[in-house]
Design an enzyme around this catalytic site. Structure first.
Site, PDB file in Angstrom:
ATOM      1  N   GLY A   1      -6.721  -6.112  -7.569  1.00  0.00           N
ATOM      2  CA  GLY A   1      -5.264  -6.044  -7.513  1.00  0.00           C
ATOM      3  C   GLY A   1      -4.580  -7.210  -8.203  1.00  0.00           C
ATOM      4  O   GLY A   1      -5.041  -7.731  -9.215  1.00  0.00           O
TER       5      GLY A   1
ATOM      6  N   TYR B   1       4.028  -3.967   8.933  1.00  0.00           N
ATOM      7  CA  TYR B   1       3.735  -4.919   7.850  1.00  0.00           C
ATOM      8  C   TYR B   1       4.969  -5.788   7.579  1.00  0.00           C
ATOM      9  O   TYR B   1       4.857  -6.995   7.330  1.00  0.00           O
ATOM     10  CB  TYR B   1       3.355  -4.089   6.636  1.00  0.00           C
ATOM     11  CG  TYR B   1       3.304  -4.736   5.277  1.00  0.00           C
ATOM     12  CD1 TYR B   1       2.180  -5.442   4.852  1.00  0.00           C
ATOM     13  CD2 TYR B   1       4.355  -4.567   4.358  1.00  0.00           C
ATOM     14  CE1 TYR B   1       2.119  -5.979   3.563  1.00  0.00           C
ATOM     15  CE2 TYR B   1       4.297  -5.097   3.080  1.00  0.00           C
ATOM     16  CZ  TYR B   1       3.175  -5.807   2.690  1.00  0.00           C
ATOM     17  OH  TYR B   1       3.113  -6.329   1.421  1.00  0.00           O
TER      18      TYR B   1
ATOM     19  N   VAL C   1       3.567  -2.213  -6.579  1.00  0.00           N
ATOM     20  CA  VAL C   1       2.718  -2.633  -7.695  1.00  0.00           C
ATOM     21  C   VAL C   1       1.491  -1.719  -7.683  1.00  0.00           C
ATOM     22  O   VAL C   1       0.934  -1.429  -6.613  1.00  0.00           O
ATOM     23  CB  VAL C   1       2.254  -4.099  -7.520  1.00  0.00           C
ATOM     24  CG1 VAL C   1       1.526  -4.588  -8.767  1.00  0.00           C
ATOM     25  CG2 VAL C   1       3.436  -5.022  -7.199  1.00  0.00           C
TER      26      VAL C   1
HETATM   27  N1  NAP Z   1       0.673  -3.510  -4.103  1.00  0.00           N
HETATM   28  C1  NAP Z   1       1.937  -3.542  -3.748  1.00  0.00           C
HETATM   29  O1  NAP Z   1       2.715  -2.598  -3.973  1.00  0.00           O
HETATM   30  C2  NAP Z   1       2.507  -4.755  -3.084  1.00  0.00           C
HETATM   31  C3  NAP Z   1       3.898  -4.888  -3.029  1.00  0.00           C
HETATM   32  C4  NAP Z   1       4.444  -6.031  -2.453  1.00  0.00           C
HETATM   33  C5  NAP Z   1       3.630  -7.010  -1.971  1.00  0.00           C
HETATM   34  N2  NAP Z   1       2.273  -6.866  -2.013  1.00  0.00           N
HETATM   35  C6  NAP Z   1       1.454  -7.965  -1.530  1.00  0.00           C
HETATM   36  O2  NAP Z   1       0.721  -8.469  -2.618  1.00  0.00           O
HETATM   37  C7  NAP Z   1      -0.517  -9.030  -2.189  1.00  0.00           C
HETATM   38  C8  NAP Z   1      -1.686  -8.445  -2.965  1.00  0.00           C
HETATM   39  O3  NAP Z   1      -1.679  -7.037  -2.771  1.00  0.00           O
HETATM   40  P1  NAP Z   1      -2.557  -6.038  -3.637  1.00  0.00           P
HETATM   41  O4  NAP Z   1      -1.757  -4.797  -3.727  1.00  0.00           O
HETATM   42  O5  NAP Z   1      -3.060  -6.699  -4.861  1.00  0.00           O
HETATM   43  O6  NAP Z   1      -3.751  -5.767  -2.590  1.00  0.00           O
HETATM   44  P2  NAP Z   1      -5.267  -5.290  -2.810  1.00  0.00           P
HETATM   45  O7  NAP Z   1      -5.417  -4.606  -4.112  1.00  0.00           O
HETATM   46  O8  NAP Z   1      -5.658  -4.534  -1.590  1.00  0.00           O
HETATM   47  O9  NAP Z   1      -6.021  -6.667  -2.808  1.00  0.00           O
HETATM   48  C9  NAP Z   1      -5.987  -7.463  -1.645  1.00  0.00           C
HETATM   49  C10 NAP Z   1      -6.852  -8.692  -1.812  1.00  0.00           C
HETATM   50  O10 NAP Z   1      -6.860  -9.411  -0.559  1.00  0.00           O
HETATM   51  C11 NAP Z   1      -8.202  -9.663  -0.177  1.00  0.00           C
HETATM   52  N3  NAP Z   1      -8.349  -9.698   1.268  1.00  0.00           N
HETATM   53  C12 NAP Z   1      -7.971  -8.762   2.171  1.00  0.00           C
HETATM   54  N4  NAP Z   1      -8.361  -9.137   3.409  1.00  0.00           N
HETATM   55  C13 NAP Z   1      -8.985 -10.335   3.283  1.00  0.00           C
HETATM   56  C14 NAP Z   1      -9.618 -11.220   4.181  1.00  0.00           C
HETATM   57  N5  NAP Z   1      -9.708 -10.957   5.497  1.00  0.00           N
HETATM   58  N6  NAP Z   1     -10.169 -12.350   3.694  1.00  0.00           N
HETATM   59  C15 NAP Z   1     -10.116 -12.623   2.364  1.00  0.00           C
HETATM   60  N7  NAP Z   1      -9.536 -11.825   1.464  1.00  0.00           N
HETATM   61  C16 NAP Z   1      -8.980 -10.691   1.926  1.00  0.00           C
HETATM   62  C17 NAP Z   1      -9.008  -8.513  -0.819  1.00  0.00           C
HETATM   63  O11 NAP Z   1     -10.352  -8.925  -1.029  1.00  0.00           O
HETATM   64  P3  NAP Z   1     -11.618  -8.465  -0.149  1.00  0.00           P
HETATM   65  O12 NAP Z   1     -11.363  -7.070   0.308  1.00  0.00           O
HETATM   66  O13 NAP Z   1     -12.753  -8.607  -1.112  1.00  0.00           O
HETATM   67  O14 NAP Z   1     -11.689  -9.451   0.952  1.00  0.00           O
HETATM   68  C18 NAP Z   1      -8.293  -8.353  -2.144  1.00  0.00           C
HETATM   69  O15 NAP Z   1      -8.806  -9.279  -3.076  1.00  0.00           O
HETATM   70  C19 NAP Z   1      -0.567  -8.772  -0.686  1.00  0.00           C
HETATM   71  O16 NAP Z   1      -0.120  -9.911  -0.007  1.00  0.00           O
HETATM   72  C20 NAP Z   1       0.410  -7.623  -0.497  1.00  0.00           C
HETATM   73  O17 NAP Z   1       0.958  -7.599   0.806  1.00  0.00           O
HETATM   74  C21 NAP Z   1       1.706  -5.753  -2.559  1.00  0.00           C
END
Ligand code: NAP
Length: 247
Positions: free
Chosen positions: A17, A159, A194
């Site tokens: 991500g 969330y 995203v």
């Molecule tokens: N995607 C969206 O639309 C969106 C919008 C607004 C904000 N956000 C925020 O942006 C950030 C990144 O989101 P994303 O969409 O890129 O998410 P993602 O694709 O699910 O990636 C999440 C990352 O967090 C890691 N993670 C989750 N639990 C963990 C734990 N217990 N310990 C260590 N690492 C952990 C995962 O790695 P592992 O599973 O390998 O541990 C992964 O690398 C988050 O804070 C999310 O709330 C996302």
């Protein structure tokens, strides 16, 4: 970004991500990037692919729900690299759940990763900067548009409070660092949707449409924008929307 070349950045959730995109971009800008997540295989491949760039990526396994794992990661970084100058608290989890019925075990995980780990990593980063008498540093926290608005139709009401807590924590930190006259800056980045594994796994086509979503590189660009501002400028909050999204 020149002043950050050779400096150490910790990017949490760098295995996929937007964390992966942020880590890649900081490496290309010459930073020594520690990427952490529970799964390191993808980061190891990315590190190999980035060989020859100005900086480098060092994958570290860490479960952010476990404070002792965060502390031992900081210890390892101190021994191997001296310390952390910049942290990007990107790791986050989200569940499709509502306030009426959301199970407490999921809610606890939401707070452990989205709030408590951010607090611990931010505090340990500040400690690391100050114990080395460094004059600057940067805490960048990835929030969400949910951090400032409770959206009626976003199907993850449990969330939302975690991101509002993250925003309030970061603002409190900014005031404290400012009053102490440190040059450590804080930035909140609040994206709308995203296109990442998180949203693809969570939402169906009725809510998520790739055409109306940001790309992970858009968020990475916001991180470098905040970092590359002149040292006397603090980019406090960046809010990002795809041009036609309806959030
Ligand atoms: N995607 C969206 O639309 C969106 C919008 C607004 C904000 N956000 C925020 O942006 C950030 C990144 O989101 P994303 O969409 O890129 O998410 P993602 O694709 O699910 O990636 C999440 C990352 O967090 C890691 N993670 C989750 N639990 C963990 C734990 N217990 N310990 C260590 N690492 C952990 C995962 O790695 P592992 O599973 O390998 O541990 C992964 O690398 C988050 O804070 C999310 O709330 C996302």
């Amino acid at each position: 970004m020149d002043r950050w070349a050779g400096r150490v950045a910790l990017v949490t959730g760098a295995s996929k991500g937007m964390g992966e995109a942020i880590a890649r971009s900081l490496v290309k800008n010459g930073m020594v990037v520690v990427g952490c997540a529970r799964h390191v295989e993808g980061m190891q491949k990315a590190a190999t692919g980035l060989e020859g760039e100005k900086g480098r990526l060092i994958p570290m396994k860490c479960d952010l729900t476990k404070t002792e794992e965060i502390e031992s990661m900081f210890q390892k970084i101190k021994e191997q690299l001296g310390g952390v100058d910049v942290c990007v608290n990107n790791a986050g989890v989200n569940f499709y759940q509502d306030c009426k019925t959301g199970p407490l075990s999921d809610t606890k995980t939401l707070y452990d990763v989205n709030v408590f780990a951010v607090i611990t990593v931010s505090q340990l980063t500040i400690q690391s900067i100050q114990e080395r008498n460094r004059d600057d540093g940067h805490i960048i926290n990835i929030s969400s548009v949910c951090g400032s608005t409770v959206h009626a139709d976003v199907p993850c009401h449990m969330y939302t409070p975690t991101k509002q807590a993250l925003n309030a924590f970061t603002e409190g930190l900014r005031h404290e660092l400012r009053k102490e006259k440190t040059k450590i800056r804080t930035t909140v980045i609040s994206p709308a949707l995203v296109d990442t594994p998180l949203v693809r796994g969570l939402f169906d086509a009725s809510f998520f449409c790739p055409e109306y979503s940001l790309q992970p590189d858009d968020v990475a660009a916001a991180v470098t924008f905040a970092l590359s501002a002149p040292p006397c400028v603090n980019v406090r909050h960046i809010c990002l929307h795809a041009i036609h999204d309806s959030l």
